[in-house]
Enzyme design. Structure first.
Site, mmCIF file in Angstrom:
data_model
loop_
_atom_site.group_PDB
_atom_site.id
_atom_site.type_symbol
_atom_site.label_atom_id
_atom_site.label_comp_id
_atom_site.label_asym_id
_atom_site.label_seq_id
_atom_site.Cartn_x
_atom_site.Cartn_y
_atom_site.Cartn_z
ATOM 1 N N SER A 38 0.832 -1.203 0.000
ATOM 2 C CA SER A 38 0.000 0.000 0.000
ATOM 3 C C SER A 38 0.865 1.251 0.000
ATOM 4 O O SER A 38 2.018 1.232 0.425
ATOM 5 C CB SER A 38 -0.890 0.011 1.242
ATOM 6 O OG SER A 38 -1.668 -1.158 1.295
HETATM 7 N N1 SAH Z 1 -0.687 -4.238 3.887
HETATM 8 C C1 SAH Z 1 -0.077 -4.844 2.728
HETATM 9 C C2 SAH Z 1 -0.993 -4.679 1.549
HETATM 10 C C3 SAH Z 1 -1.272 -5.932 0.919
HETATM 11 S S1 SAH Z 1 -2.443 -5.908 -0.398
HETATM 12 C C4 SAH Z 1 1.258 -4.217 2.436
HETATM 13 O O1 SAH Z 1 1.443 -3.061 2.827
HETATM 14 O O2 SAH Z 1 2.108 -4.841 1.819
HETATM 15 C C5 SAH Z 1 -3.680 -6.939 0.298
HETATM 16 C C6 SAH Z 1 -3.264 -8.317 0.662
HETATM 17 O O3 SAH Z 1 -4.425 -8.998 1.108
HETATM 18 C C7 SAH Z 1 -2.720 -9.150 -0.504
HETATM 19 O O4 SAH Z 1 -1.460 -9.633 -0.165
HETATM 20 C C8 SAH Z 1 -3.744 -10.273 -0.650
HETATM 21 O O5 SAH Z 1 -3.170 -11.497 -1.044
HETATM 22 C C9 SAH Z 1 -4.307 -10.359 0.742
HETATM 23 N N2 SAH Z 1 -5.619 -10.995 0.865
HETATM 24 C C10 SAH Z 1 -6.683 -10.920 0.034
HETATM 25 N N3 SAH Z 1 -7.704 -11.652 0.512
HETATM 26 C C11 SAH Z 1 -7.274 -12.218 1.675
HETATM 27 C C12 SAH Z 1 -7.870 -13.079 2.639
HETATM 28 N N4 SAH Z 1 -9.124 -13.536 2.528
HETATM 29 N N5 SAH Z 1 -7.125 -13.429 3.714
HETATM 30 C C13 SAH Z 1 -5.857 -12.987 3.867
HETATM 31 N N6 SAH Z 1 -5.247 -12.176 2.990
HETATM 32 C C14 SAH Z 1 -5.947 -11.784 1.912
#
Ligand code: SAH
Length: 213
Positions: free
Chosen positions: A58
């Site tokens: 993000s």
């Molecule tokens: N906070 C993270 C942003 C990641 S983007 C950072 O700063 O790097 C959102 C993430 O949510 C992705 O890695 C995706 O794989 C994960 N995601 C999506 N659905 C999910 C679920 N049901 N359970 C766990 N993770 C999930």
């Protein structure tokens, strides 16, 4: 360190984030170590960046904004859904007592786990699991943060929120959501408040969007 300081001052504080604990955590977290080597020179700009598996880290402003809205205290136990690179996880780990983070993509969790260890975050547990069902083992949580966009809040997460607790989640459509805060009163009543527009990758899972076959 110079670039990071500039990021916090010009891209985060100047845009209205004033919580000193959040700003300090953003100053301490080396974002360049959460992206691929060839993207390091972009790590302190205010953009999301690809981290593989079609997911993104993000943008720093949003990480700071969500951390501020969540009002994480040093005594709090926090559940995060969507570990991704682990960057937001690290910021939370500096603010909270413990952080439990779930990621559905094994490759991302497998990269985030050693990264957290190398950086010395010993109050974090990351597991590969569908976060839309929560993590009952360590519940209830004082704070819950969902870092992927959901059609609506997964019921199990509200169930795992402690009385007096706060949950923050992007809710809405696949490519545009609103940041929504849920607060649970000490007696267990839930209040919902909508905030600003955001755009997160989709929350996929049992109580989220259905993954494509
Ligand atoms: N906070 C993270 C942003 C990641 S983007 C950072 O700063 O790097 C959102 C993430 O949510 C992705 O890695 C995706 O794989 C994960 N995601 C999506 N659905 C999910 C679920 N049901 N359970 C766990 N993770 C999930």
């Amino acid at each position: 360190a110079v670039q990071r300081e500039r990021m916090v001052r010009d891209l985060i504080a100047a845009r209205g984030i004033h919580d000193e604990r959040v700003l300090a955590a953003m100053r301490r977290t080396p974002r360049h170590l959460f992206v691929k080597d060839h993207l390091r020179n972009q790590a302190y700009g205010d953009h999301a960046l690809p981290i593989g598996s079609s997911q993104t880290i993000s943008q720093p402003y949003i990480v700071a904004r969500m951390s501020e809205l969540l009002e994480v205290g040093p005594e709090h136990s926090v559940l995060e859904i969507g570990t991704g690179s682990g960057y937001q996880t690290a910021v939370l780990a500096l603010l909270a007592r413990r952080v439990y983070s779930l990621e559905r993509v094994p490759e991302l969790a497998q990269a985030a786990i050693p990264r957290m260890r190398q950086l010395g975050f010993d109050n974090v547990k990351v597991q590969v699991f569908d976060g839309t069902v929560g993590w009952s083992e360590w519940a209830p949580y004082d704070r819950i943060l969902v870092t992927a966009g959901a059609p609506k809040v997964p019921e199990p997460l509200l169930g795992q929120l402690a009385p007096g607790g706060t949950l923050l989640i992007p809710e809405g459509q696949l490519n545009l959501q609103k940041l929504v805060i849920y607060r649970k009163s000490p007696r267990g009543e839930i209040r919902r408040k909508e905030g600003e527009d955001v755009a997160f990758v989709p929350l996929l899972g049992r109580h989220g969007w259905k993954p494509e076959k």
